[in-house]
Design a protein around this motif. Structure first.
Motif, short mmCIF file in Angstrom:
data_model
loop_
_atom_site.label_atom_id
_atom_site.label_comp_id
_atom_site.label_asym_id
_atom_site.label_seq_id
_atom_site.Cartn_x
_atom_site.Cartn_y
_atom_site.Cartn_z
N ALA A 657 0.74 -1.19 0.02
CA ALA A 657 0.02 -0.04 0.02
C ALA A 657 0.78 1.21 0.02
CB ALA A 657 -0.98 0.05 1.12
N TRP A 733 0.50 0.68 9.76
CA TRP A 733 -0.56 0.35 8.81
C TRP A 733 -0.21 -0.22 7.63
CZ3 TRP A 733 -4.81 4.46 6.94
CH2 TRP A 733 -5.95 3.69 6.45
N TYR A 734 0.66 0.24 7.13
CA TYR A 734 1.31 -0.37 6.06
C TYR A 734 1.90 -1.83 6.28
CZ TYR A 734 5.36 -1.08 2.54
OH TYR A 734 6.29 -1.99 1.74
N TRP A 736 0.84 -3.67 8.50
CA TRP A 736 -0.35 -4.67 8.91
C TRP A 736 -1.15 -5.03 7.69
CZ3 TRP A 736 -2.24 -7.15 12.36
CH2 TRP A 736 -3.66 -7.69 12.67
N ARG A 737 -0.98 -4.03 6.49
CA ARG A 737 -1.59 -4.51 5.31
C ARG A 737 -0.85 -5.54 4.67
NH1 ARG A 737 -4.49 -0.37 2.63
NH2 ARG A 737 -4.55 -1.71 0.93
N ARG A 740 -1.92 -9.08 7.03
CA ARG A 740 -3.50 -9.34 7.09
C ARG A 740 -3.38 -10.69 6.16
NH1 ARG A 740 -6.73 -4.74 4.48
NH2 ARG A 740 -8.44 -6.31 4.67
N ARG A 743 -4.06 -11.30 2.70
CA ARG A 743 -3.36 -10.49 1.84
C ARG A 743 -1.70 -11.36 1.85
NH1 ARG A 743 -5.45 -5.93 -0.24
NH2 ARG A 743 -3.40 -5.13 -0.83
#
Length: 756
Positions: A657, A733-734, A736-737, A740, A743
């Protein structure tokens, strides 16, 4: 090839000679360090302190927080006083009051002539060296003994739980009953007295030159900047200007190769990650977790400068005292930066070596969990040791040694040393095919390996000092670790890794990178190794340290002037090639490293490095401004850039991301700039004014630290901290993406070809 061989010979010569001089000067420090007397006695024979108490007091102070709770000889935390300067001022004032009763007709209102006589007699008495080499004793007058006793009583109350000093303890961010045992408080007073005695007493055979070269600035006892400090400061400025001019001239006069034509496609896109390379993923996610922990502890620590034992009214000081929060903040910063760099080495080693050594993945996994155990274990035992007053032995071996950036207990240091040697072994066995096979990149790979060996080996400097080592020698060896290990060999390692990355991406020629890295390492180590001494001007060292430190710390700044230019050139090379957009944010992190190297390490670093400057600002927020800009801006952004590059190869491109990395990058850098230039630097300048006008004791006193201006400047950290934290959260957050479950598909294969 002949040119490269010559450069390597010069590198070896500079390395050997510089460390030879550094070792010789270390011996000189050992020989001329302030003596620890067998006893401090009065003229009438009464014993005030024993040598055993002084040595025990050093251990007690370190176990109670040490450099995380105030400072001695300028090194440490900034909310509590520099205890050496504080004791020196309090003793001088107390002795003046006592002397006034013997000289002035009206002690409360002495005449100008009487005031001159009082000041002169106090200055003469406190500068006179009464240390007897035959008996090992220091003798003071009965009147001075009364002044010493009054200051010792004050310290007993501060480190104890005297109700009258509760407000002062809060301003110092100290808990009640920091030292519960009366014997420990007596020993601490003995140590602090000795540190201030060393700061004011003339060296044998010298006049107006104390063991700490008249540091701290204290007009009451005649502590003013020495002639040698002023002269060598001027020399350092001249050398800096001459060095920059020479470097720019050589850079401009040198032959510049034509720029490389960009590759048509990403040379790393089709590479397959080996099992050990994939095993480095968890290192990088641990890095982000540690970044968030450091930020949280930094926010709490900074707020303690306003509310010494609370956080926005919440009384958290008993559970998370300032000593613990600051220790975690400084120590975790080293942990996560080092982890990012170690993981990068483990990631690229099979890539460069062309094969996966047997059991390499197992080694990478074992090392990771060992590092986690060290981080968690050292943090937990340090916290418990502080809260439960476990004593000096527990603090030294398992808890908090009380030394800034090297606070973990000795057992944890030994385990980390073993872990670093194991890391160098893993790196070496994976790189070995590339080291033994002639290629254009072999010089760069050799630099990576040699710097890794130095990273592992030189951590041994953390094991040199013991519980009873003289404080001047503790500082000497500590700066071997902090300066040479973190700022020296890790930087060489990271610079070589970046050069390899750029050669792999086709941005620079391997032959050019080979020459450039060796040449830059020569220039850096030429100034950097002996530049270590600028940390030791005032720590009980001979005046030769001022001369050598001033000269080489100036030369240390010279190569930083070109780093920003090189970073910009690398960024320009990456433009106009569509596939390089995938590496935009790692490359921009490297550009940010160049910027902060020039501003944080260069500009702000040289602002405090010359002796004439450091004489007044050591132990003030000028140092914090430089430290934050250099540590995170240079080493932190470098670690993040390396992490982003490795993650680019560890997860399929469509999983990244990149839209989250833009606010992460800009928020981290803008937040850091706001923190430094809106809060820390203005606070440091204000304190510098206070130090120059009245003395260091005043710059670190509650009158200044808790003045409306200083507390306003502390609050001005909030906007920068908020912006900075937002950047870290976007980075998390990057990550965590990528983590996930839906993903976690990977677009990379299972193994590298046997040879590449």
């Amino acid at each position: 090839m002949r040119s490269n061989n010559t450069l390597w010979r010069w590198l070896g010569l500079i390395f050997v000679l510089s460390f030879g001089v550094l070792g010789f000067l270390g011996w000189q420090i050992y020989q001329s360090a302030p003596p620890i007397p067998s006893a401090v006695t009065t003229a009438s024979g009464k014993v005030l302190f024993t040598g055993e108490q002084i040595q025990r007091g050093q251990q007690v102070w370190l176990a109670s927080g040490g450099q995380q709770q105030g400072s001695v000889w300028g090194h440490g935390a900034y909310v509590a006083p520099d205890w050496s300067a504080d004791w020196l001022h309090r003793e001088a004032v107390a002795l003046q009051e006592l002397r006034a009763k013997t000289i002035a007709a009206d002690a409360s209102r002495p005449t100008a002539v009487e005031r001159g006589a009082i000041d002169s007699s106090v200055r003469e008495e406190m500068r006179r060296n009464t240390y007897d080499e035959k008996t090992g004793k220091v003798t003071v007058s009965d009147l001075r003994a009364q002044a010493i006793a009054s200051v010792a009583k004050h310290y007993d109350g501060v480190f104890g739980d005297a109700p009258a000093l509760a407000k002062l303890r809060e301003q110092y961010a100290m808990r009640d009953g920091t030292l519960p045992e009366a014997a420990d408080r007596e020993a601490l007073a003995a140590f602090v007295f000795w540190s201030s005695w060393s700061a004011a007493t003339d060296r044998p055979g010298e006049t107006d030159l104390s063991y700490t070269s008249n540091w701290p600035h204290e007009p009451l006892v005649g502590n003013t900047m020495t002639t040698s400090a002023a002269m060598w400061s001027m020399v350092s400025v001249i050398l800096l200007l001459a060095g920059i001019a020479a470097l720019l001239w050589l850079h401009g006069a040198g032959k510049h190769e034509a720029p490389l034509q960009p590759l048509k496609s990403d040379p790393l896109l089709g590479l397959s990650a080996t099992p050990s390379m994939k095993a480095t993923r968890k290192y990088f996610f641990a890095v982000i977790g540690l970044v968030l922990l450091q930020i949280g502890m930094g926010i709490v620590t900074a707020h303690y400068a306003v509310e010494g034992q609370s956080f926005f009214g919440l009384p958290i000081g008993e559970l998370l005292p300032y000593v613990v929060s600051r220790t975690v903040h400084t120590q975790v910063g080293i942990f996560w930066i080092a982890t990012a760099w170690l993981a990068t080495g483990l990631y690229i080693a099979p890539l460069l070596g062309g094969r996966e050594p047997k059991l390499q993945k197992l080694g990478v996994d074992v090392l990771f969990w060992a590092l986690i155990a060290i981080v968690v274990g050292s943090t937990a035992t340090g916290w418990l040791g502080t809260l439960q007053h476990r004593g000096v032995d527990f603090s030294f071996w398992l808890g908090n040694q009380g030394l800034e950036f090297t606070s973990m207990g000795r057992i944890w240091q030994v385990l980390l040393f073993v872990g670093l040697l194991f890391w160098a072994f893993l790196l070496g066995r994976a790189l070995w095919p590339a080291l033994t096979k002639p290629s254009e990149s072999r010089g760069l790979i050799a630099m990576v390996f040699l710097s890794a060996v130095c990273i592992g080996g030189f951590y041994a400097s953390s094991l040199v000092w013991g519980q009873h080592t003289h404080y001047a020698m503790v500082e000497y060896w500590r700066w071997w670790l902090v300066h040479l290990w973190v700022e020296g060999f890790f930087e060489v390692f990271a610079t070589a890794v970046i050069a390899l990355i750029f050669t792999k991406l086709g941005l620079v020629r391997a032959t050019s990178a080979n020459r450039a890295i060796v040449a830059e390492t020569i220039v850096f180590l030429f100034g950097g190794i002996l530049g270590t001494l600028h940390h030791l001007y005032w720590t009980g060292t001979p005046t030769s340290i001022i001369a050598v430190g001033a000269v080489f710390s100036a030369l240390e700044v010279v190569p930083l002037t070109l780093i920003g230019l090189e970073a910009l050139q690398n960024w320009q090379r990456s433009q106009g090639t569509p596939w390089l957009a995938a590496y935009k944010w790692p490359v921009l992190c490297f550009v940010a490293v160049g910027f902060w190297n020039t501003v944080g390490a260069g500009l702000l670093g040289f602002a405090i490095n010359p002796p004439a400057s450091l004489y007044y600002v050591q132990g003030l927020n000028m140092t914090a401004a430089h430290g934050h800009a250099a540590l995170f801006g240079v080493y932190g952004m470098l670690g993040i850039g390396l992490m982003l590059f490795c993650l680019r190869g560890l997860y399929a491109r469509h999983l990244h991301a990149d839209g989250l990395l833009k606010p992460a990058f800009w928020s981290l850098n803008i937040g850091l700039a706001m923190m430094v230039f809106m809060s820390l630097l203005p606070a440091g300048i204000y304190q510098a004014w206070a130090s120059i006008t009245k003395g260091l004791w005043y710059a670190r006193s509650p009158e200044v630290i808790h003045s409306k201006l200083m507390e306003t400047l502390v609050w001005l950290r909030v906007p920068g901290d908020v912006v900075f934290t937002i950047g870290a959260l976007f980075l998390a957050w990057y990550a965590w993406r990528l983590l996930r479950p839906a993903r976690r598909e990977s677009g990379i294969g299972a193994a590298l070809p046997a040879q590449r």
